[in-house]
Design a protein around this motif. Structure first.
Motif, short mmCIF file in Angstrom:
data_model
loop_
_atom_site.label_atom_id
_atom_site.label_comp_id
_atom_site.label_asym_id
_atom_site.label_seq_id
_atom_site.Cartn_x
_atom_site.Cartn_y
_atom_site.Cartn_z
N ALA A 88 19.06 35.82 -33.34
CA ALA A 88 20.43 36.16 -33.73
C ALA A 88 21.44 35.65 -32.72
CB ALA A 88 20.57 37.68 -33.88
N ALA A 89 21.12 35.68 -31.43
CA ALA A 89 22.05 35.21 -30.41
C ALA A 89 22.29 33.71 -30.53
CB ALA A 89 21.51 35.54 -29.02
N LEU A 90 21.25 32.95 -30.83
CA LEU A 90 21.38 31.51 -31.00
C LEU A 90 22.20 31.19 -32.25
CD1 LEU A 90 20.64 28.66 -30.09
CD2 LEU A 90 18.49 28.88 -31.34
N ILE A 91 21.94 31.90 -33.34
CA ILE A 91 22.70 31.68 -34.57
C ILE A 91 24.18 31.97 -34.36
CG2 ILE A 91 23.09 32.65 -36.87
CD1 ILE A 91 20.10 32.78 -37.27
N ALA A 92 24.47 33.02 -33.59
CA ALA A 92 25.87 33.36 -33.32
C ALA A 92 26.59 32.21 -32.60
CB ALA A 92 25.95 34.63 -32.49
N LYS A 93 25.87 31.51 -31.74
CA LYS A 93 26.46 30.38 -31.02
C LYS A 93 26.71 29.19 -31.95
CE LYS A 93 26.93 31.87 -26.83
NZ LYS A 93 28.28 31.98 -26.21
N TRP A 94 25.83 28.99 -32.93
CA TRP A 94 25.99 27.87 -33.86
C TRP A 94 27.29 27.97 -34.65
CZ3 TRP A 94 20.30 28.26 -35.95
CH2 TRP A 94 19.44 27.63 -35.03
N LEU A 102 23.19 23.61 -30.78
CA LEU A 102 22.63 24.15 -29.55
C LEU A 102 21.14 24.42 -29.68
CD1 LEU A 102 23.30 25.31 -26.69
CD2 LEU A 102 23.61 27.52 -27.82
N CYS A 103 20.37 24.00 -28.68
CA CYS A 103 18.92 24.15 -28.75
C CYS A 103 18.45 25.53 -28.32
CB CYS A 103 18.23 23.09 -27.89
SG CYS A 103 18.54 23.24 -26.10
N SER A 104 19.17 26.16 -27.39
CA SER A 104 18.77 27.47 -26.87
C SER A 104 19.92 28.07 -26.09
CB SER A 104 17.53 27.34 -25.97
OG SER A 104 17.26 28.56 -25.31
N THR A 105 20.01 29.39 -26.10
CA THR A 105 21.05 30.05 -25.29
C THR A 105 20.75 29.91 -23.81
OG1 THR A 105 19.86 32.15 -25.54
CG2 THR A 105 21.64 31.70 -27.10
N THR A 118 25.67 23.67 -16.74
CA THR A 118 24.76 23.84 -17.87
C THR A 118 23.73 22.71 -17.86
OG1 THR A 118 26.27 22.60 -19.31
CG2 THR A 118 26.49 25.00 -19.28
N SER A 119 22.86 22.70 -18.85
CA SER A 119 21.78 21.72 -18.89
C SER A 119 22.29 20.32 -19.21
CB SER A 119 20.75 22.14 -19.94
OG SER A 119 19.81 21.11 -20.16
N ALA A 135 17.14 11.61 -20.37
CA ALA A 135 16.89 12.90 -19.72
C ALA A 135 16.76 14.01 -20.75
CB ALA A 135 18.02 13.22 -18.74
N MET A 136 15.88 14.96 -20.48
CA MET A 136 15.66 16.11 -21.35
C MET A 136 15.79 17.39 -20.54
SD MET A 136 12.42 14.89 -23.71
CE MET A 136 11.33 14.82 -22.29
N ASP A 137 16.13 18.47 -21.22
CA ASP A 137 16.18 19.74 -20.52
C ASP A 137 14.76 20.14 -20.13
OD1 ASP A 137 17.69 22.39 -19.90
OD2 ASP A 137 15.93 23.01 -21.05
N PRO A 138 14.52 20.54 -18.88
CA PRO A 138 13.16 20.85 -18.44
C PRO A 138 12.58 22.10 -19.08
CG PRO A 138 14.77 21.37 -16.73
CD PRO A 138 15.51 20.63 -17.79
N THR A 139 13.42 22.97 -19.62
CA THR A 139 12.93 24.23 -20.19
C THR A 139 12.66 24.13 -21.68
OG1 THR A 139 14.18 25.49 -18.54
CG2 THR A 139 13.44 26.69 -20.49
N THR A 140 13.50 23.41 -22.41
CA THR A 140 13.35 23.33 -23.86
C THR A 140 12.84 21.98 -24.36
OG1 THR A 140 15.62 22.55 -24.25
CG2 THR A 140 15.29 24.93 -24.09
N GLY A 141 12.95 20.94 -23.55
CA GLY A 141 12.56 19.61 -23.99
C GLY A 141 13.59 18.97 -24.89
N CYS A 142 14.82 19.50 -24.88
CA CYS A 142 15.88 18.97 -25.74
C CYS A 142 16.43 17.67 -25.17
CB CYS A 142 17.00 20.01 -25.87
SG CYS A 142 18.41 19.46 -26.84
N ARG A 143 16.62 16.67 -26.04
CA ARG A 143 17.15 15.38 -25.63
C ARG A 143 18.67 15.31 -25.70
NH1 ARG A 143 14.68 10.83 -29.07
NH2 ARG A 143 15.59 12.12 -30.72
N GLY A 144 19.27 16.27 -26.39
CA GLY A 144 20.72 16.26 -26.50
C GLY A 144 21.18 17.07 -27.69
N CYS A 145 21.78 18.23 -27.45
CA CYS A 145 22.21 19.10 -28.55
C CYS A 145 23.72 19.29 -28.58
CB CYS A 145 21.51 20.46 -28.48
SG CYS A 145 21.79 21.37 -26.96
N ALA A 146 24.45 18.41 -27.88
CA ALA A 146 25.90 18.48 -27.94
C ALA A 146 26.37 18.03 -29.32
CB ALA A 146 26.53 17.60 -26.85
N SER A 147 27.51 18.55 -29.74
CA SER A 147 28.05 18.16 -31.04
C SER A 147 28.78 16.83 -30.93
CB SER A 147 29.01 19.25 -31.56
OG SER A 147 28.33 20.47 -31.70
N GLY A 148 29.02 16.21 -32.08
CA GLY A 148 29.76 14.94 -32.08
C GLY A 148 28.93 13.78 -32.54
N ASP A 149 29.59 12.64 -32.73
CA ASP A 149 28.92 11.44 -33.19
C ASP A 149 28.07 10.83 -32.07
OD1 ASP A 149 30.21 11.74 -35.61
OD2 ASP A 149 31.89 10.45 -35.04
#
Length: 263
Positions: A88-94, A102-105, A118-119, A135-149
């Motif tokens: 629910a916390a992650l959905i609230a951020k979306w 966003l990949c994770s709070t 931040t990451s 580069a990826m976030d060391p905790t989630t393995g996310c390659r990039g979850c910023a918004s935009g083109d």
């Protein structure tokens, strides 16, 4: 999947939950298997990637089915939130501008990173240096979850970054098209059989009720061969569906502006 993983006395899910149940069950089993896997040869943080990524995918699936595709009711959505089937916390951020992917709070909490930042996955690719592009976030393995083109479509680069809601909706659309095509073919075959029967019976050389040159208008043109063939085409169509509907998300569906409290 169980009605509630923690409370055996929980109420039964509302009508419509069965639409989500197969995917949620599969993700639950996948998460269980990943937790039991050996961590040999992995970094300590890397072993937690599947947990973070499946949490994102499961939450995204329910979120998109409600807000983007309007495939489930408010009762089903609230049930998933209340019973902690989604984050629910992650959905609230979306629902907030700039955090739609966003990949994770965890990655936006300054206390988790040096210098109160931040990451790296929150930095748009266009603003990164050449050495930071992969580069990826060391905790989630996310390659990039910023918004935009210009951001990666699949933020994890694996199956847990796929938009399961878009894939399911695209598959349903494909099956509906195939069913309509089958029905048209059956109707055309019935018409042809009736015409042959009339001719064999010597029904006359004049116009008959079945002599109609507007068959194409009645039944429509036959779809080109190969439509929706192959998993790659299905995935590409699902991504186009997701992109098109996400652009209209806040206009065509209930505005996701209400804050949700994490259970």
């Amino acid at each position: 999947m169980s009605v509630n993983r923690w409370d055996p006395k929980a109420k039964k899910p509302p009508a419509g939950f069965s639409y989500l149940a197969p995917v949620l069950s599969a993700l639950e089993n996948e998460l269980r298997d990943k937790v039991r896997e050996s961590n040999a040869g992995k970094r300590n943080t890397e072993s937690m990637w599947p947990v973070q990524q499946i949490n994102w995918q499961r939450s995204r699936y329910v979120y998109d089915m409600y807000y983007t595709y309007n495939k489930i009711s408010k009762k089903v959505y609230d049930y998933c939130i209340k019973n902690k089937l989604v984050d629910a916390a992650l959905i609230a951020k979306w629902k907030k501008p700039g955090y739609e992917r966003l990949c994770s709070t965890y990655v936006i909490n300054p206390s988790n990173y040096k210098f109160g930042t931040t990451s790296i996955c929150r930095v748009p690719l266009k603003d990164r240096g050449p050495e930071q592009m992969s580069a990826m976030d060391p905790t989630t393995g996310c390659r990039g979850c910023a918004s935009g083109d210009g951001q990666p479509r699949n933020i994890f680069g694996n199956k847990y970054g796929q938009n399961l809601a878009a894939v399911q909706v695209a598959r349903e659309k494909r099956m509906e098209e195939l069913e309509r095509k089958r029905q048209r073919e059956e109707e055309e075959e019935e018409v042809e059989q009736h015409e042959r029967h009339e001719q064999n019976a010597g029904g006359g050389e004049g116009d008959s009720e079945t002599d109609d040159d507007s068959d194409d208008e009645d039944y429509g043109p036959t779809p080109a061969a190969g439509v929706w063939a192959g998993g790659s085409k299905l995935q590409e169509e699902s991504e186009r569906l997701a992109e098109g509907l996400n652009d209209e998300e806040h206009d065509t569906h209930e505005q996701p502006s209400k804050k949700l409290k994490a259970s």
